[in-house]
Enzyme design. Sequence first.
Site, PDB file in Angstrom:
ATOM      1  N   GLU A 152      41.280  47.949  51.692  1.00 21.26           N
ATOM      2  CA  GLU A 152      40.817  46.738  51.327  1.00 21.26           C
ATOM      3  C   GLU A 152      40.275  45.788  52.365  1.00 21.26           C
ATOM      4  OE1 GLU A 152      41.533  43.158  47.681  1.00 21.26           O
ATOM      5  OE2 GLU A 152      43.065  44.812  48.057  1.00 21.26           O
ATOM      6  N   LYS A 203      40.518  45.696  42.352  1.00 24.12           N
ATOM      7  CA  LYS A 203      41.417  45.566  41.102  1.00 24.12           C
ATOM      8  C   LYS A 203      41.159  46.641  40.360  1.00 24.12           C
ATOM      9  CE  LYS A 203      44.504  42.474  41.707  1.00 24.12           C
ATOM     10  NZ  LYS A 203      45.822  42.903  41.590  1.00 24.12           N
TER      11      LYS A 203
END
Length: 497
Positions: A292, A308
């Site tokens: 990420e 997510k």
Amino acid sequence: MRPLIQEFATTASPESLCEQLLEVGGLVLFRTALFDDPRARYSFVTAQPFLTFRSFGSHCEIIPDGQRQTQFGNPWRLLDVLMSRYELLDEIDLPFPLGGCFGYWGYDLKNFVEPRLSRFAINDLELPDCQVGFYESVIVFDHRLAKTWIVSTGLTEDGSRSARLAQSRLGWWQERLRAAAASQSCDVSRTTDLFPEALQITSNLSSDQFVDLVRRAQEYIRSGDIYQVNLSHRLKATFGVVQPRSDSVDAFSRQRLARAWACYRRLSDVSPAPFAAFLDCGNFQVISSSPELFLRLSGSHILTRPIKGTRPRSTDPTRDAQLSYELQTSSKEMAELIMITDLLRNDLGKICNYGSVQVPELVRLERYPQVQHLVSTVEGELRSDMSHFAAFASCFPGGSITGAPKIRAMEIIDELEPIIRGPYTGSIGYLGFNRESQLNIAIRTAIALNDQLYFHSGAGIVADSEPEAEYRETMAKAAGFIAALSGQPGGVVKVFA
């Protein structure tokens, strides 16, 4: 004087160069794999900072040339002042840093972004909240063009620039790259004796305890305090017994460093990622395989990519496709991603020019060896009064690993999680002296300390979360570390509370 930027023809890899530098001190590797993403094009190696900064709460240590100085205050502000001393804003526009501040900023620096937050959790490992080095030179590996660059600025601790130093460091790096090209990069299979055959992993929370925390978090959600919160637990593995070749402290430290490096190499083989890192922080090492990106800053442009929604991968193509479809059609996962995207859009709105914040990608599926995720992209243009450090501090920590609303979610995390997160869910990366900066979200991140490896794993909790499924998600995310340590491709190892 201008920085020296030299293309250097070499067969050395980032790993083989690092193996020449393990005993130099202050080694940093930022490694990209799976680099079809244009933001994950470069890998960087550097060592021997001219200044080191670390903080323990408001107690900050500035260490130039081994001479420790102590200051008290907000670490973000002290670092921003230091960065302004070394800026090279008149230099040629390049997509990589001309030296910079490299290291980690731990999750608990949030207390200096939102001072009303309290600290209930225990700091049992007693690690610095942040540890960064200021580096005047860096090696850049451009994987797309298959080129290697040496960058040497000649910067010194007082902010002056020395042509003699720049030339000396250029020659030093040339020698190291030649040695790395001539050597055989370490075969990780030769390091199996560093790990026990029967690996046991323990957690600070049992599965029942974690499930109970999820249910308590859902009570806050039902009462309207929050919409979503990220909860984690910390896993611990014990390395195999080290038998130093001598009784000296230096020999023992070298073997511990070699063991941490071997763990990084195993992890990068099992679970490659676009924002991986290895940091030698002296008496401990930080090992990361993060997928990420938190922030990418280039001049006035800023970008963030929250993750997510998670599903495990399967070796069966049909089952793998089913899991992908399940993830992409899950109303829970979609709502969670949209919620966090909106949170980060608001975070960027505080520091960007009015109307410049955009969401060019709202939902994108990204696959990694152990898991697959949903990702979005948010970008904007920084206000003219915003330095990269100020922008970083304002957005810190990333909303994808706190929850929404952000401040209340962090308060609940402090209440529910019994030990501090340390580097986990903070950021690892660099802020370049020429305003080229990149920082990951420090997930899939471990600390090698003494004879232990510590690594957190977490999950996003919403109203309709299934507590037992959230625990299973944390273990799916930890599978890369478990497989790297155990040598079992599936990472199937018994976890004890």
